[in-house]
Design an enzyme around this catalytic site. Structure first.
Site, PDB file in Angstrom:
ATOM      1  N   LYS A 279      29.187  32.662  -3.281  1.00 55.54           N
ATOM      2  CA  LYS A 279      29.285  33.790  -2.357  1.00 55.54           C
ATOM      3  C   LYS A 279      28.860  33.454  -0.924  1.00 55.54           C
ATOM      4  O   LYS A 279      29.335  34.079   0.030  1.00 55.54           O
ATOM      5  CB  LYS A 279      28.438  34.956  -2.876  1.00 55.54           C
TER       6      LYS A 279
ATOM      7  N   SER B 225      31.063  29.785 -11.395  1.00 53.93           N
ATOM      8  CA  SER B 225      30.857  30.429 -10.093  1.00 53.93           C
ATOM      9  C   SER B 225      29.438  30.869  -9.794  1.00 53.93           C
ATOM     10  O   SER B 225      29.123  31.186  -8.652  1.00 53.93           O
ATOM     11  CB  SER B 225      31.785  31.649  -9.970  1.00 53.93           C
TER      12      SER B 225
END
Length: 613
Positions: A162, A416
């Site tokens: 992110k 992720s």
């Protein structure tokens, strides 16, 4: 609400030019679908009006970013269709929601695409992010006979991808905007990304989080120098506060996914994969929440290596992108599963959806059990613990390889994130073997007579019993709930056949979340309660949540059953029984809706009737 299930009698599911060797004409029925409807398996999509030509702007940072409308010119949006996650179902591993790109790209599309490509190449993310390694998962590859490559975004400074998008957007802000500071709303990885980016850029950051956010998460954001504000019980309330405060204070709102600069920052993941992978790639599997990561990866990969498939992966109970692609427009989920909280999004982004509709090859849906199995796979492979959203792409890649019988190809999965809430590990360990198909949950009806238990164990044979729950019943038949270790489907089928041949009715409950979350812990409490209504509630994890619930329903209706399972920041999973006469049902639903907790009525669930009545 109708369920959209794909049946074998329908048209071909894949066009040859899109998925070549995987073209099929049928899909096996899935047990999760209650009925079959003649629904077309892919959509004739009409491209929405394009965003303003990004390349015509001197810089994406040249305008204020507190509102996307300042940067994007879009057509008026129709009212959003509200849909249920279970209204779209297909087998695990199957690539569904494949857009039918019947509209040819014009000059504007090419300019827009090239703008994304060049901006990804010139992105500034490496001021704060690392080029994450691409590692071969040797054990998984050997088991699946496919080369599984892991793109290790869980190794970033904040343990998530992110920060790429957040930093790229913030680094492009004009100096006068950066000096006023930034603001965002997030209870997870986006918050840490914005906090770290603001620290590196020397600007102030306000991070708005729901009051239910665990202390460990908001403390970690504070340590990065950001100001944390806890507001509201839900993300929507926190986001509304953040946008209003941003407008009042002149702070730039940094969205988690739906902005070109954020998408471009995430797109550097795709750029790295193309550079790192020195051999042909069959497919890249990407976790999908709001769509920023997959849109960015596809915007790069599909321009430089169009033969590589870019496939999204979503949980079956948080499939906003798959449903949006299926309907040809963005939809809103009426409820969303929170287990993989990093992708628990009710509505995908406007720009991310536009790009996904043009570029990706479809979406794979996976269960909670499969996600847990992949978390265990990753631990055994690299001794790393992924969060559920971080293991999502790996679960999708595994399911895809098994479903299509893929052999010898190179497959990439994005790991992720690794910001796992420790409390959730208990659930992961309970469900991992179920997800691997190494454990099955069964129920068998035994006669209440001497020797029946011994006879039952003889029928189980060499299979290992990992759990057994039984309580004497005054009736002639007793139901036992048990789990067995399973190595092959044929072994389980043979054991069940032995039971049936001895007139012992046996049920496979492995796919029932109600059984795995609640009923397996309630065996021995069988009874028939008059006017009992059974509901599953999601309680926010904060002080006073239980009293708020009791104030809504008690003492008007007697509580006949209560089973509470905390799951960390995603809220507690609670099974509640209440005695509600038929004449009070409207009032009951009014009270439940005013309470504001997500709930589902499961009174007529067959597994509950079997085990508890």
């Amino acid at each position: 609400m109708e369920t959209l299930c794909y049946s074998p009698s329908q048209a071909p599911l894949f066009r040859q030019k899109r998925l070549g060797e995987l073209a099929r004409t049928s899909v096996p029925k899935t047990n999760n679908c209650s009925r079959e409807l003649p629904i077309k398996p892919f959509i004739t999509a009409t491209l929405s009006k394009q965003a303003e030509e990004i390349s015509q702007k001197p810089s994406l940072a040249a305008t204020t970013v507190t509102s996307r409308e300042d940067q994007l010119t879009v057509s008026p949006l129709p009212s959003r269709k509200r849909v249920s996650p279970d209204s779209l179902c297909y087998p695990s591993g199957y690539v569904g929601a494949v857009p039918d790109r019947t509209v040819s790209s014009g000059g504007d599309d090419i300019i827009n695409a090239m703008s994304y490509l060049t901006n990804i190449l010139s992105s500034k993310v490496y001021d704060v992010a690392i080029e994450s390694p691409l590692q071969l998962a040797t054990k998984l590859s050997e088991r699946l006979r496919v080369n599984i490559w892991l793109k290790r975004e869980d190794l970033q400074p904040v343990f998530s991808f992110k920060l790429r998008g957040a930093y790229n957007m913030m680094a492009k802000l004009p100096k006068e905007l950066l000096e006023k500071g930034v603001i965002c709303s997030s209870a997870g990885n986006h918050a840490q990304g914005v906090a770290l980016a603001s620290k590196r850029l020397g600007c102030s950051a306000v991070i708005v989080m729901p009051v239910t956010t665990p202390e460990i998460k908001w403390r970690s954001v504070e340590k990065l120098g950001a100001t944390v504000v806890l507001v509201g019980d839900s993300y929507d309330e926190a986001q509304a506060y953040a946008k209003n405060r941003g407008n009042e204070e002149g702070r730039s709102f940094i969205p988690p996914f739906d902005h070109p600069d954020v998408i471009m920052g995430q797109g550097t993941v795709g750029m790295e994969i193309v550079r790192q992978m020195q051999r042909p790639v069959h497919a890249i599997f990407v976790p999908v929440g709001g769509g920023g990561l997959i849109a960015g990866i596809a915007a790069y990969v599909k321009r430089v290596s169009p033969e590589v498939k870019v496939i999204g992966v979503e949980p079956t109970d948080a499939n906003a992108m798959a449903l949006s692609l299926h309907h040809g427009q963005r939809v809103i989920l009426d409820q969303v599963g929170g287990f993989a909280d990093g992708v628990a999004v009710k509505e995908v982004g406007e720009e991310t959806f536009r790009l996904c509709k043009e570029l990706i090859d479809g979406v794979v849906l996976v269960s909670r059990d499969s996600i847990c199995a992949s978390i265990k796979d990753m631990f055994e492979e690299k001794r790393s613990i992924l969060e559920p959203a971080g293991a999502l792409a790996l679960a999708g890649a595994e399911a895809y390889c098994k479903y299509y019988g893929l052999k010898g190809e190179n497959v990439v999965a994005i790991t992720s994130g690794a910001n796992m809430n420790f409390d959730k590990l208990r659930v992961v360990t309970e469900l991992a073997n179920v997800g691997r198909k190494q454990e099955a949950v069964l129920a068998t009806v035994l006669p209440e007579e001497n020797g029946s238990f011994k006879h039952f164990c003889q029928l189980v044979g060499h299979m290992n019993i990992t759990e057994f729950k039984y309580r004497c019943n005054s009736d002639k038949g007793a139901v036992v709930l048990y789990s067995v270790g399973v190595h092959t489907v044929s072994e389980l089928r043979a054991m069940k056949k032995r039971m049936e041949s001895s007139k012992l009715k046996t049920y496979n409950l492995t796919e029932s979340d109600l059984v795995k979350d609640h009923l397996r812990y309630l065996m021995g409490g069988r009874s028939n309660i008059e006017n009992e209504v059974l509901c599953r509630f999601i309680f926010p994890e904060r002080p006073g949540a239980l009293m708020k619930f009791l104030d809504s329903f008690s003492p008007r209706w007697n509580i006949s059953l209560f089973h509470y399972r905390g799951q960390g920041e995603t809220g507690a999973n609670v099974l509640v029984g209440m005695q509600v006469p038929c004449s009070d049902m409207d009032d009951f639903h009014d009270c439940a809706n005013r309470l504001g907790y997500e709930y589902t009525v499961v009174t007529n669930d067959e597994d509950f009737q079997l085990l508890m009545h």
